[in-house]
Design a protein around this motif. Structure first.
Motif, PDB file in Angstrom:
ATOM      1  N   LEU A 186       0.828  -1.205   0.000  1.00 49.74           N
ATOM      2  CA  LEU A 186       0.000   0.000   0.000  1.00 49.74           C
ATOM      3  C   LEU A 186       0.862   1.256   0.000  1.00 49.74           C
ATOM      4  N   MET A 187       1.947   1.239   0.799  1.00 45.45           N
ATOM      5  CA  MET A 187       2.850   2.390   0.801  1.00 45.45           C
ATOM      6  C   MET A 187       3.395   2.648  -0.603  1.00 45.45           C
ATOM      7  N   LEU A 188       3.781   1.558  -1.268  1.00 49.06           N
ATOM      8  CA  LEU A 188       4.324   1.673  -2.622  1.00 49.06           C
ATOM      9  C   LEU A 188       3.273   2.242  -3.572  1.00 49.06           C
ATOM     10  N   MET A 189       2.035   1.729  -3.441  1.00 49.64           N
ATOM     11  CA  MET A 189       0.965   2.220  -4.312  1.00 49.64           C
ATOM     12  C   MET A 189       0.736   3.714  -4.105  1.00 49.64           C
ATOM     13  N   PHE A 190       0.754   4.144  -2.838  1.00 49.71           N
ATOM     14  CA  PHE A 190       0.578   5.569  -2.546  1.00 49.71           C
ATOM     15  C   PHE A 190       1.710   6.377  -3.182  1.00 49.71           C
ATOM     16  N   ALA A 191       2.941   5.864  -3.037  1.00 52.02           N
ATOM     17  CA  ALA A 191       4.106   6.600  -3.544  1.00 52.02           C
ATOM     18  C   ALA A 191       4.046   6.706  -5.066  1.00 52.02           C
ATOM     19  N   LEU A 409      -9.631   5.038  -2.884  1.00 57.32           N
ATOM     20  CA  LEU A 409      -9.705   4.150  -4.048  1.00 57.32           C
ATOM     21  C   LEU A 409      -8.475   3.248  -4.129  1.00 57.32           C
ATOM     22  N   LEU A 410      -7.298   3.778  -3.736  1.00 55.85           N
ATOM     23  CA  LEU A 410      -6.093   2.952  -3.739  1.00 55.85           C
ATOM     24  C   LEU A 410      -6.205   1.819  -2.714  1.00 55.85           C
ATOM     25  N   LEU A 411      -6.791   2.132  -1.540  1.00 55.86           N
ATOM     26  CA  LEU A 411      -7.000   1.086  -0.538  1.00 55.86           C
ATOM     27  C   LEU A 411      -7.936   0.018  -1.099  1.00 55.86           C
ATOM     28  N   LEU A 412      -8.980   0.487  -1.797  1.00 60.93           N
ATOM     29  CA  LEU A 412      -9.916  -0.445  -2.418  1.00 60.93           C
ATOM     30  C   LEU A 412      -9.184  -1.331  -3.425  1.00 60.93           C
ATOM     31  N   ALA A 413      -8.290  -0.707  -4.220  1.00 63.87           N
ATOM     32  CA  ALA A 413      -7.490  -1.481  -5.168  1.00 63.87           C
ATOM     33  C   ALA A 413      -6.628  -2.493  -4.407  1.00 63.87           C
ATOM     34  N   GLY A 414      -6.125  -2.076  -3.235  1.00 68.82           N
ATOM     35  CA  GLY A 414      -5.341  -2.992  -2.405  1.00 68.82           C
ATOM     36  C   GLY A 414      -6.165  -4.201  -1.986  1.00 68.82           C
ATOM     37  N   VAL A 415      -7.425  -3.967  -1.619  1.00 72.75           N
ATOM     38  CA  VAL A 415      -8.311  -5.071  -1.246  1.00 72.75           C
ATOM     39  C   VAL A 415      -8.492  -6.025  -2.420  1.00 72.75           C
ATOM     40  N   VAL A 416      -8.713  -5.444  -3.613  1.00 73.67           N
ATOM     41  CA  VAL A 416      -8.885  -6.281  -4.805  1.00 73.67           C
ATOM     42  C   VAL A 416      -7.618  -7.098  -5.059  1.00 73.67           C
TER      43      VAL A 416
END
Lengths: 434, 179
Positions: A186-191, A409-416
């Motif tokens: 998730l950190m990477l996705m945020f970055a 939305l990124l967290l949601l993508a993380g769940v997926v």
């Protein structure tokens, strides 16, 4: 169909009690009392006292006050002031530049504190004024802070994972280890999102004004952060390697945190007392909720509702994906007006048997649940992080929520992602052995 | 009276803090003893066998004690969480009335829990129940601590309720989320 009506009735009763402002622990207990009294022939009072007793006297649960204490001590050291200046020299060249101090700072602090509200408050106190003064885009400052602070719930040692582990009798050590990869992901996705955003909106990220620092100077500036990072790595590492149980490494963490705070000159009788009494307050609050939740779980077990629900779900022969989709919507809605810990304990008393009946791994489900709860932390009207950031910056809560929307939305993508690739969660714990 | 009650709750908080500190110190000693033993064994010497006997169970009982003796303190500093979404939209008088009701319900549940905890402790005492660990602890001791904590909580709840009724308090204390 009776069973569905009864569970809906109990749920409604619970929501009314909560809505009226009854403390969460009492509302859970009251619902348990009603369930036992009306739907079973079990002696109500004896179950209550036995549940309170057995739920509260627990070695595993002792990790909870210890990790809270460790966070309280470090929280009161000079760490938060040093976080910004320690991280800033390293991110100057990455697209999005100093916006990454929010993400990395929250990641590190999240590991210490396990509370997303504390993370948002501590990191934001330094980074919001610094970034604003340098002319960064307001919306991204708020968004990165709100989004990254939710990582506090997932990155171990995580308070909410202890709660889930104790409530569902899962190994806390394995849950912690399971949280590592998704947290980093998730950190990477945020970055990456911040990087892409800053390429598209160059005006939101002011041009380089600081000189490139030599490596030695960078390291010198980050020096105050090194012991803290080592402490976190040591705590998690010793759990992962099986050298210490979570409670043990937490207690050692408390001792070392005091040592660090003493070395940096911020340990005084006053800060010691404040940290300890803060620990009593938070730990008592959570442990009492867990006692109430345990009683509710036991009561629900006696009524047979969770078992019937599980059977009912089975007869629908839903795919696990559909079940998870429904649960995600349910949890985000629940999280709109309940705090994360309450959502978790409520879930475990009713939903878990259903989830297990659908063939979902309870370890994986814990991580999934925490990410969904993270999402609910940044949804209005009761996202705790939103309140904290509103209090910190004076920006309207709706504005903060909109700024946080991409991170939702990124967290949601993380769940997926963890749903499609459950190995992200289970790979590390499977390497642990027993 | 006011001062006596406030120091009573604070005393509960201090006792909880003390119990948490004892847990921490015991666990740290245990781990240090284990490390020392490992070091001695690798050096080919005899281990000292430094152990805190029955640590896991004792820590559990101390945690129980910390939780229950800390209940009233946590209540008075606004540490127990509740949903205040509706409250914020209500006029002050209605909010106070609702809070009286909330305190009353909590008091009733606490009273019920006290009664059955007393029975639990009494039964344990009567049957001489002890814990199953290395150090047999008579179960009535931690159970009595639980009763004491619940009684303190009941006093604090009654105190809050009377405070609301007499106008000393405007509403139940809630901590702001940012603290």
């Amino acid at each position: 169909m009776d069973m569905i009506w009864m569970s809906l009735l109990l749920l409604t009763g619970l929501l009314i009690l909560l809505g009226a402002g009854l403390w969460v622990a009492f509302a859970l207990t009251a619902t348990g009392l009603a369930a036992l009294h009306f739907l079973s022939s079990i002696p109500v009072g004896d179950s209550l006292s036995t549940s309170f007793f057995s739920a509260s006297a627990s070695w595993e649960l002792a990790a909870l006050p210890m990790f809270i204490w460790m966070g309280e001590v470090l929280f009161r050291s000079r760490l938060s002031e040093q976080m910004f200046s320690g991280i800033a020299p390293w991110v100057g060249r990455i697209p999005g530049r100093l916006l990454h101090t929010n993400i990395i700072g929250c990641g590190i602090f999240a590991a210490i504190s396990g509370s997303s509200a504390a993370t948002a408050a501590t990191i934001g106190k330094m980074s919001v004024p610094e970034l604003t003064q340098r002319g960064y885009d307001r919306k991204q400052i708020l968004g990165t802070l709100a989004g990254s602070a939710t990582l506090g719930l997932l990155i171990p040692p995580s308070i909410i994972l202890i709660v889930y582990g104790v409530a569902t009798e899962q190994s806390i050590a394995r849950l912690f280890v399971a949280g590592i990869l998704p947290g980093l992901l998730l950190m990477l996705m945020f970055a990456v999102y911040v990087g892409i955003w800053s390429k598209l909106n160059p005006s939101g990220v002011p041009a380089d004004e600081e000189e490139a620092l030599p490596l030695a100077e960078k390291i010198r500036r980050s020096k105050p952060l090194i012991p803290v990072v080592l402490l976190i790595v040591g705590v998690i590492g010793s759990i992962y390697a099986g050298l210490a149980s979570p409670t043990e490494s937490a207690a050692i963490g408390v001792a070392l945190a005091h040592l660090l705070s003493w070395r940096s000159g911020s340990l005084s009788r006053e800060t010691f007392g404040q940290a300890l009494m803060g620990t009593v307050k938070t730990s008592t609050m959570i442990a009492f909720i867990l006692a109430g939740a345990h009683f509710l779980t036991v009561s629900m077990g006696f009524t047979g509702i969770p078992r019937d629900l599980a059977t009912w779900i089975n007869t629908l022969s839903l795919s696990p994906y559909v079940l998870l989709l429904a649960l995600t919507v349910f949890f985000v809605l629940l999280g709109c007006f309940l705090d994360g810990i309450s959502v978790v304990v409520l879930t475990t008393s009713v939903v878990l048997p259903m989830v297990q009946a659908a063939g979902i791994d309870p370890l994986w489900f814990g991580i999934y649940l925490v990410i969904v709860v993270e999402m609910s932390q940044i949804t209005p009207p009761v996202g705790f992080n939103l309140f904290v950031i509103q209090g910190l910056t004076g920006d309207n809560i709706i504005r903060v929520a909109l700024a946080a929307l991409p991170y939702f939305l990124l967290l949601l993508a993380g769940v997926v992602l963890i749903t499609l690739f459950p190995d992200i969660v289970t790979y590390l714990p499977n390497q642990m052995g027993n | 009276m006011r001062r006596f009650l406030d120091s009573l709750y604070r005393l509960g908080g201090y006792l909880a803090a003390l119990q948490l500190t004892v847990i921490m110190v015991m666990v740290v000693l245990q781990v240090l003893g284990r490390i020392l033993d490992k070091a001695l064994l690798t050096l080919g010497m005899d281990s000292l066998g430094l152990q805190v006997p029955g640590l896991a169970e004792l820590a559990g009982f101390l945690l129980l004690g910390a939780t229950f003796t800390g209940l009233s303190y946590t209540l008075t500093v606004g540490g127990h969480i509740r949903v205040d979404l509706l409250h914020r939209t209500l006029p002050a008088a209605v909010r106070r009335g609702l809070d009286v009701l909330v305190a009353l319900v909590a008091l009733a549940i606490t009273g019920f829990a006290i009664w059955f905890s007393v029975l639990l402790a009494y039964d344990s005492y009567d049957f001489g129940d002890v814990s199953i660990g290395m150090v047999p602890v008579p179960l009535w001791i931690p159970q009595a601590v639980m009763v004491a904590g619940l009684v303190l909580l009941a006093i604090a709840l009654l105190d809050v309720m009377i405070g609301l009724l007499t106008g000393r308090l405007n509403q139940i204390k809630d901590e702001a989320p940012q603290e």
